[in-house]
Structures are given as C-alpha cells and as structure tokens.
Design a protein around this motif. Structure first.
Motif, PDB file in Angstrom:
ATOM      1  N   LEU B  42      -4.199  -2.104  -3.731  1.00 34.11           N
ATOM      2  CA  LEU B  42      -5.263  -2.995  -3.227  1.00 34.11           C
ATOM      3  C   LEU B  42      -5.246  -2.938  -1.558  1.00 34.11           C
ATOM      4  O   LEU B  42      -6.007  -3.705  -1.106  1.00 34.11           O
ATOM      5  N   ALA B  43      -4.528  -2.154  -1.081  1.00 36.07           N
ATOM      6  CA  ALA B  43      -4.397  -1.833   0.417  1.00 36.07           C
ATOM      7  C   ALA B  43      -4.190  -3.195   1.156  1.00 36.07           C
ATOM      8  O   ALA B  43      -4.794  -3.498   1.988  1.00 36.07           O
ATOM      9  N   MET B  44      -3.211  -3.824   0.656  1.00 33.96           N
ATOM     10  CA  MET B  44      -2.733  -4.990   1.336  1.00 33.96           C
ATOM     11  C   MET B  44      -2.326  -4.596   2.513  1.00 33.96           C
ATOM     12  O   MET B  44      -1.780  -3.626   3.077  1.00 33.96           O
ATOM     13  N   PHE B  82     -16.888   3.524   3.385  1.00 37.61           N
ATOM     14  CA  PHE B  82     -16.742   2.094   2.895  1.00 37.61           C
ATOM     15  C   PHE B  82     -17.446   1.972   1.410  1.00 37.61           C
ATOM     16  O   PHE B  82     -18.619   2.279   1.495  1.00 37.61           O
ATOM     17  N   LEU B  86     -13.023   1.312  -2.925  1.00 35.52           N
ATOM     18  CA  LEU B  86     -12.330   2.041  -2.388  1.00 35.52           C
ATOM     19  C   LEU B  86     -11.418   1.076  -1.157  1.00 35.52           C
ATOM     20  O   LEU B  86     -11.807   0.993  -0.289  1.00 35.52           O
ATOM     21  N   PRO B  87     -10.347   0.640  -1.717  1.00 35.84           N
ATOM     22  CA  PRO B  87      -9.800  -0.480  -1.063  1.00 35.84           C
ATOM     23  C   PRO B  87      -9.406  -0.234   0.633  1.00 35.84           C
ATOM     24  O   PRO B  87      -9.323  -1.102   1.312  1.00 35.84           O
ATOM     25  N   LYS B  88      -8.797   1.114   0.501  1.00 39.29           N
ATOM     26  CA  LYS B  88      -8.320   1.191   2.067  1.00 39.29           C
ATOM     27  C   LYS B  88      -9.408   1.293   3.001  1.00 39.29           C
ATOM     28  O   LYS B  88      -9.513   1.567   4.442  1.00 39.29           O
ATOM     29  N   GLY B  89     -10.710   1.644   2.574  1.00 40.10           N
ATOM     30  CA  GLY B  89     -11.873   2.162   3.310  1.00 40.10           C
ATOM     31  C   GLY B  89     -11.554   3.780   3.582  1.00 40.10           C
ATOM     32  O   GLY B  89     -12.502   4.220   4.631  1.00 40.10           O
ATOM     33  N   TYR B  90     -11.108   4.422   3.046  1.00 41.40           N
ATOM     34  CA  TYR B  90     -10.615   5.690   2.983  1.00 41.40           C
ATOM     35  C   TYR B  90     -10.151   6.228   1.560  1.00 41.40           C
ATOM     36  O   TYR B  90      -9.228   5.620   1.319  1.00 41.40           O
TER      37      TYR B  90
END
Lengths: 489, 482
Positions: B42-44, B82, B86-90
């Motif tokens: 989830l790219a917390m 974005f 793509l949770p991290k933006g990469y």
C-alpha cells in the motif's frame, strides 16, 4: 531537582524507588503542558499511552530486571511511525495519519521500557534547517525564543533543552540532528548510515536519512543509541554488524586520539567568535590526551551542490506516494484523477517541500539526469574518498556544526541560499554515510555553539567516548536554558 | 508491394513465487480485493522493500536456461509515474543493469525448420495493482492484491518476421518457463502478457521502419490476430504513402483491430534512477553455479534424448516434450510398458484426444502412467487386441474398477483367444459351414484372396464374440485354406 539529572542518575533513582516512572512521567507531562504553547516543541502528547508505559515500567523495575532506559520519559521526532498515535511528519499531508505500525526505532525503545511522552515538531518531511517549515508552527529556541531551534529535528532539540523530556529521537539527512543540537546546547549523534533501521521512519532522502539520538550529554546519547541500533531484516540498507555497548565504552582512553582539523572547516570565512570557542574546546580535548592534526578535505565545497541534487531527487519520488488516493490529505470534490493529484498535493505540501520536489524532478528528468544526478553521484564518491584519505591520518575529524549560533526566526526564510549554507559543515557526513556528533562547546553571547566530531564508519563508540570525556571536564551541557521546565519533583 | 515484417516481443512473465517480490504478501490469484496487500504494498509511509530471493533465483534460472549472460551485479531502479494502481508513484524495475543479459533460443516452425530468436535482456520488476471500474457505483476502486507480484520482463531482439514466428516464439517460451518451474504460464490469469513491437520495411532494407507497440495481449490467438491486423493497418498506410506514428496501441479482440491508446502515460518521462532503498544485487559465481545445478533437462535436450533413447521420430518426440508433465507421463508409462512407440501412440492420440475433448488436465486424468503402462502390457502379451484395448481405455477413463486394468478385462470378458487349438476348432467349423466361399477363395489369385479372407476372419471373430486374436486367426486360416 531531578530534571537536570542524567539517564544514569534517573535510572538509579528509579531502581532505588526514590521515584517512580509514573511520577517522573507526570512531571514531564506537566512541564510540556506549561511550556509547549510557547515552544511548540511537541506536535502531539499522548498522556494515556505515556502513563500506561510508565506503569508497566514500574512493574518491570519492581521485578528488578530493568534496563537503563526502563521508565525514562523520551520523545520521538514526529516522522517515526507510532502505532495508534498520529504521525504527521510536520505536514498537512499527514496531519490526520495514524499508522497501524511502529517504526523499528520506536519498537526497540518500547522494548527496553522507555516511556514515550509524545511526538516532536520538525520541518515538514524533515526539509529545513530552522524548523520554520512545520505545518504545526515554528519551534522556538529555549535559549532565545526569538531564535530558531535549528532543523529539522528542532522539536526534539528544544524539548530536551527545555527539560520537557530526558532524551529524544531525531533523524539526520544533512545535519538535522547535529545542527539543532548545536543551536539548543545539547548533544546529538547521527550514527553511520545503516546503523539504525529506517523502517517506519518516513523517508525524505533514503540514501542519506539516518535516525539518531539527542540528549543532554554524550552519555545519555550512548544509552539511547545503543537501544535504537541494530540490524533490521526489513530494511535492506541496515547493517548486520554487531552494535557496540557504547555506554560501557565511554571511558575508553582517548590518549593519543588523533583529531583532524580540516583547513576548509577552519578557513578565514569562519566567524571569529565561533573559531575561538571551537579552539578552546579542541584544546580541552588536547589536554585530555588527543593530538590535533591539520588535514585537508579538498572536496568540502562540493557538499552543498551535491546534497541539493541528491536529496531533492530522492525526495521527489519518495513523496510521490502522497497522492490523495489511499491515506493522508485529499482535496475536496476532485473533478477527475488529475485534479485529485494536483490539488491534493498542491494544497497539502508546504513551499519548501514543493520546491524540493520540483528541483528533484528536474534533476532526474531525461536530458538532465547525466548533468545533475549522474554528476552528483560521482561527486558524492569523491567526497567519500576524501574522508577515507583523511582517516588514514586521523581517528576523528573536528569542525563547527554550524556557521554560527541560532539565528532569529524569519531572518533567513527569504534567502534559501543563506538557509542552505547553514548545513555546509554537516552535509558531507551524510553523503559519505559517516557518523557525526555535535556537542555544546560554549556560548556565542547567550546562544550555544556546537563542536562537531566526525568518525569513520561504525566508529560511534569513539565519538561518544571523546565527547563524554570532554563533558566530564566542561559544564556547557549542564547549563540551563532561560526557558526551562525546572521545579522540584 | 510486399513488406518485411519486423517484430520484437516483450513478455511479462509472472514468477511462481509464494510471496511478492518486495513484501511478504501472498501472490495467490483470485482473492478478495485488497486482502493480499500489506503496508508495503500500500506504500504506507516509512515502509521499505525487501527483495524476495526466490524471484532472483527464478530469474537466474531463466537466464541459464537460455544460455544468457547473468548480470552478476544488477540494480533496481525506480520508474516514476502517477497512477492509482501504482501506490508508491513509482514501479521498482531494472533499467540499466538487468539481471539477465543477452541470450537466445531456437523455435521450430510449422514447416519443421528452426529459427533462433535473440533475447536482448530480461529484468525483474513488480506488477501494479488494478483499477476496478465496475465494483463501486459512480467511483473507481483499486485492488492492490496484484501490486508487487514479481514479473520477469523478457525482451526479444527484433528477430521475428511473422505472426507464425511470434506465436512459435511464445509457445517455446511458455514450454521453457514451465519446464524451469519459474512460472505457471497461465495466460488466462495474466501470468504471461505480451507487448508487441511491430514495424514494416521494404524487403532487403537494413533500416527499421517506425514501430508501434501493442500492449498487453494475453493469448496466443490474440497475438496472432493482433499482428495480422496491425500488419494490415500499417501496410495500408504505407501503400497510400502515409507515415506510421510511433505510439502505443491496444488490441480490441471483439473488433479484431488495434487502436491508439492516446494516453498521457505514453509521453511520460519515467525519471529512472537507482532505488536507494535496495542494494545492488551481487551474485557470486558459486551462487550461480548452485542454481545451475538445479536446472532441469530442457525441452530440446529431452527431445533429442527421446529420439536417441526411445527411437521415437522427430514429430512424436517433439509432441511429447511440449510439456514436461507429458514427457514425464511418457517416461513413466514406458518404464512399465517397455514399448516406447506404442506408449507414444497411445499418449499422443488416445490420451491427448480424451484430454482435449473433456478439458481435463493431465494431472487430473483418470488414466495415469500406471494404468496406461499396464494396458500396453496387456496388448503386448496378446491378452488384448487393439480394439479391446480401446474398450479398456474407455473403461479406465470412466474410472471403472478403480483403474485396475486386469479387473476390467476380467469383468468385461475381454480376454483375447490366442490358443491355437481353440481357434483351429472355430476355423474348421467356419470352413465346413461355408464350402462355397472356400471354393471361391481357392480359385482366386493372391490379390483377390486378400479380400476374400476378410469374410472368414469376420465369421471367426463373430463366432468368438470378438475375442479371437486376429493376427493368429489370419495365420491359421492361411494354413487351413492353403
């Protein structure tokens, strides 16, 4: 008067039941209550959690199996995630973010029984050198409330200096532990990159970020750092090297310790008063047996340009995850996906953060990558090699932590270059992944000045021992700031 | 005018790891949305990736399987853009230093010729999640179960010249990766997705034409059709003197045409740079050698061995080696039946026929090597005629007698009569009852006799209720009729 006591003294008092952790904790909670409106050192205070931890610590103490930090009230910089307790990173973006997990650092300090009073203020996403870039307001320096406490760990530094907690965690990407420690007259150590786990520590620039300890003395820092450090399988950049018992090695002999004085750090540009104070401190170290050696750090001037490419480049992508989709701030009624992204990010990031995202995005852009990021990586290696050359001649390197004492709030906000120059002596240490420490070395008028000591990789023990032995001969670190909690317990 | 077609394929292969490439979440297909998405997925804030070593092993195994250079130092990069899935933006991928470098493998075409296709590189990366546009009224949902699933992106050289070659390449690749056990290769679940880079040029030209990229084609059939329709589209444009626009296109299977994505994503500057959260992957010679020691026998080697060791023809060997499971089925059957050719025939015609007709998978088939081997044994010892064997096969398929071949033979009274005494009695009876046909036979020449003898065989088979051994009957009849 227990508020000026060291961790060792407090730990002793707790073990001997002269005071309970709950009493100690209540004392600090009430000090925060009294002074935080003025200082804004804390973003959040969790009384219930603190008392619960203190109660637990008292049980552990009564069983007789306490550790040095059991029952000691500390604070965490508000970019270490705390389960169930808001972790804002000083940003509107995360103002309401409550992590469902603890950072490894928080977990480790919980495990040894330290009591968490709350979360300390910082520059938004740790970007800043004055703590003026916080969504939750600028922190004031307890030595002079018209001055900044330094940044980005300004809240932690001010809280320790004002007696609002015994010690605090900080993070240092380009000087964010050392510079505020210097400004607030306390001791702060940024260990070797990889010594402290970055898991749950909200990223600014991943290859530079490192957690560390802030406290009144090197001895207190040693207790905190040894509890925070260690391998973490969940952080690929964490080192599996065994952690040395720093607190037990503080009296290791420093006779013959070679301390290098880089010509570039003591150039004619250095403020005369700062130079005088540092020389006095260095002579004290000399008196303790250290040998001062003039050295060169030829690449010193590369540090600022290299840092201000690498750090924003990494930050620009580290902060992409704050997109308004899963957590954090989301703009009202987005028209479409693009609007959701642009407005959420535009409305919730502060100016400095936006500036660095833009600079970093530019530095990584196709057509500019080689000229900026690629070159910066090469220069970074030169800086690291420069230090390795120096460490062939000396054991430690000394220099100023910052060009001068704490400056007035607002005095540099409109001049980014002047602000960035604040970190001229600290940045290279992060670029080279080295440990660095700042300790109080006297007063510039009424404001503290810090002496920075830099060690080779994993030489934290030597840094702390040198600082500790200096502190056995000096009392700068025990002086009380004008804004100080004080009061008998 | 005829055009030369130039095709390069990028295959996204889902690796068969239990957990994701940078987190401990399960990779199981088909779970409820977001039940397999951890804080890392989830790219917390503050979460960090940790590389799954199994993904590295699989990538190396693939590299070794195609004789490629193994990147002893490979680097993970961030590919920045974005998108809600793509949770991290990469995306964490490999850009400049992939784990697998140049290699190649041969594919066999319909005319029996082989062609070697070059592999430019293969790199590890994480999959994205997916957007759900129908799950929630008036809103889009995001399912991050797939986010972080390990992918190996296999990039071919522009060596492919037709749809047929493209499909042959993909089928060979599919066989290879399933042999290696690094992917289930299940295209219907997205385990193998293909991007097609296609351009046309004048025959003999050494320059490439402008290419288009057709994204995310997920079956062999669609690859074939997408290529055909894109060739037609591009050649129409070129014939009319137009120019091809370099762009990303999508294949619409319902309309059987490709169409431009016209997505903003195409114009992205991905700002690749090494991911500071991950260390470069350094592989020692010993580590690579250890993985090499686990390499299974690969399709080409197995095919050659089947021809040499079992005396099979090229076609049978090739068909059996199409899948490792089938090849193994054959070897187990043969080890019992001791007749490779018969085993190959039964497997390739009867067994595959049943599997195809029923849609049952080989491992779930009611007939396993034990049963088929036993059945062939009973053909070889003359217990069963081939006609009877088909009945037993059918019974086995229906699960009769718990798959016990002898019990089926017994229960159905299918034992072939090969006792010459008993057969002679039958023959004598038939001969005695049909003097007219006997006379005809004896007056006929050799050519006619061959036809006429069928009458006697038929009568005898009828009298024996189909149990007479037809070969023996023929022999004995020849003797009796003179």
């Amino acid at each position: 008067m227990m508020d000026m006591q060291s961790i060792k003294q407090l730990s002793d008092a707790l073990s001997k039941k002269q005071i309970s952790s709950v009493e100690l904790t209540r004392h600090f909670l009430s000090s925060i209550e009294t002074h935080n409106d003025q200082l804004k050192a804390f973003i959040s205070v969790d009384e219930d959690r603190a008392i619960a931890q203190a109660t637990q610590a008292d049980k552990t103490l009564s069983k007789g199996n306490a550790r040095a930090l059991t029952g000691i009230p500390i604070a965490h910089k508000d970019l270490f995630c705390t389960e169930g307790l808001a972790t804002t990173c000083g940003s509107k973006m995360l103002a309401n973010f409550v992590p469902p997990y603890d950072a490894t650092v928080v977990q480790k300090l919980d495990e040894v029984g330290a009591v968490t009073l709350g979360k300390t203020n910082l520059d938004e996403f740790a970007m800043g050198s004055s703590n003026e870039n916080s969504y939750f307001g600028a922190v004031r320096n307890p030595w002079d409330t018209n001055c900044v406490p330094g940044g980005s760990s300004g809240g932690s530094a001010a809280a320790v200096a004002a007696g609002l907690c015994v010690a605090a965690t900080g993070t240092d990407t380009g000087g964010s532990i050392r510079q505020p420690a210097a400004f607030c007259g306390i001791t702060g150590i940024k260990p070797t990159y990889g010594r402290v786990s970055r898991l749950g520590m909200i990223a600014y620039a991943s290859s530079l970020d490192q957690g560390g300890a802030m406290a009144r003395s090197a001895e207190d820092c040693a207790f905190l750092l040894e509890a925070m450090s260690g391998f973490d399988a969940a952080d690929s950049t964490s080192s599996d090297r065994a952690v040395e018992p720093y607190s037990e090695q503080l009296n290791h002999d420093i006779k013959g310790l070679r301390i290098g004085l880089p010509r570039q750090y003591f150039s004619a540009d250095l403020d005369a008063k700062v130079r005088e104070l540092l020389h006095n401190a260095l002579h004290e170290l000399e008196r303790l047996g250290a040998v001062l050696v003039d050295i060169e750090l030829k690449q010193a001037e590369l540090a600022i340009p290299v840092y201000y490419i690498i750090a924003p480049a990494e930050a620009s992508t580290n902060l992409s995850r704050y997109d308004g989709v899963r957590y954090g701030y989301r703009c009202e009624a987005p028209a479409d996906l693009h609007d959701l992204y642009t407005r959420s990010r535009s409305e919730a990031f502060g100016e400095e953060v936006k500036k660095r995202i833009l600079v970093g995005t530019y530095a990584l852009s196709s057509g500019y990558y080689d000229a900026y990021y690629g070159q910066a990586q090469k220069a970074r290696r030169l800086i690291a090699e420069d230090f390795q050359q120096a460490f062939k001649q000396v054991d430690l390197i000394a220099g100023p932590t910052a060009p001068g004492p704490a400056f007035a709030l607002g005095s540099k906000t409109s001049d980014p270059v002047a602000m960035y120059l604040e970190d001229i002596y600290t940045l290279a240490v992060n670029l080279a992944g080295l440990p660095g420490l700042s300790m109080p070395a006297g007063f510039y008028d009424h404001r503290p000045i810090g002496l920075q000591l830099i060690g080779n990789h994993f030489d934290e023990s030597r840094l702390l021992a040198a600082a500790h032995q200096y502190q056995t001969q000096t009392d700068w670190h025990t002086r009380k700031a004008p804004v100080f909690a004080g009061g008998a317990l | 005018m005829s055009w030369e077609v130039v095709i390069g394929l990028e295959v996204h292969l889902q690796l068969a790891t239990e957990s994701k490439i940078f987190s401990g979440s399960s990779t199981r297909f088909g779970a409820e949305p977001n039940t397999q998405a951890s804080a890392v997925d989830l790219a917390m804030p503050g979460m960090l990736p940790v590389l799954n070593e199994q993904a590295v092993r699989y990538a190396v195994l693939f590299g070794l399987g195609i004789g490629a250079e193994i990147g002893q130092r490979s680097v993970f990069d961030r590919k920045n853009y974005f998108y809600p899935d793509l949770p991290k933006g990469y995306q964490i991928s490999q850009f400049e230093q992939p784990i697998v470098g140049r290699g190649s493998f041969a594919v066999t075409l319909a005319d029996g010729s082989t062609k070697t296709i070059g592999i430019t590189r293969a790199h590890l990366e994480e999959d994205a999640g997916k957007s759900l546009h129908d799950a929630i009224p008036n809103a889009s949902g995001i399912d991050l179960n797939r986010a972080g699933t390990p992918l190996l992106e296999i990039v071919s050289e522009p060596d492919i010249r037709s749809a047929e070659e493209a499909v042959a390449y993909l089928k060979t690749l599919h066989t290879l990766v399933t042999y290696l056990g690094i992917s289930d290769g299940d295209m219907s679940q997205g385990s193998m997705r293909c991007d097609i880079n296609l351009s046309l040029r004048k025959p003999g030209s050494t320059e490439f034409g402008t290419r288009t990229e057709i994204k995310n084609v997920n079956s062999f059939r669609f690859v074939e059709r997408a290529i055909a329709s894109e060739i037609e589209r591009q050649s129409d444009i070129l014939e009319e003197g137009g120019v091809i626009i370099q762009e990303t296109r999508l294949y619409d299977a319902e309309r059987d045409e490709t169409r431009s994505m016209r997505s903003k994503e195409v114009a992205n500057d991905y700002r690749y740079f090494p991911d500071p959260d991950l260390l470069p992957v350094e592989l020692s010679d010993a580590y690579i050698a250890e993985i090499a020691s686990t390499l299974p026998e690969l399709p080409d080697a197995k095919k050659a061995r089947f021809q040499a060791e079992y005396g099979l023809g090229e076609y049978d060997a090739s068909a059996l080696c199409d899948s490792q499971a089938l090849a193994q089925f054959f070897e187990l059957t043969t080890s019992r039946a001791k007749d490779p050719k018969l085993a190959a025939n039964w497997i390739l015609t009867d067994l595959l026929g049943q599997l195809n007709a029923s849609g049952v998978k080989l491992q779930d088939a009611p007939i396993q090597p034990e049963q088929l081997g036993h059945l062939i044994e009973r053909i070889k010892d003359n217990t069963l005629s081939s006609k009877m064997a088909k009945q037993v096969f059918e019974a086995l398929w229906q699960g009769e007698a718990q798959g016990n071949v002898d019990q089926i033979i017994e229960a159905r009274g299918l034992k072939q009569v090969s006792d010459s005494g008993a057969l002679e009695a039958l023959i004598n009876e038939v001969v005695a009852n049909n003097p007219e046909q006997v006379a005809q036979y004896q007056a006929a020449d050799d050519g006619k006799r061959k036809k006429l003898i069928g009458f006697f065989v038929g009568q005898i088979m009828k009298a024996s209720k189909g149990q007479a051994n037809p070969q023996l009957v023929n022999q004995l009849l020849n003797k009796t009729l003179g």
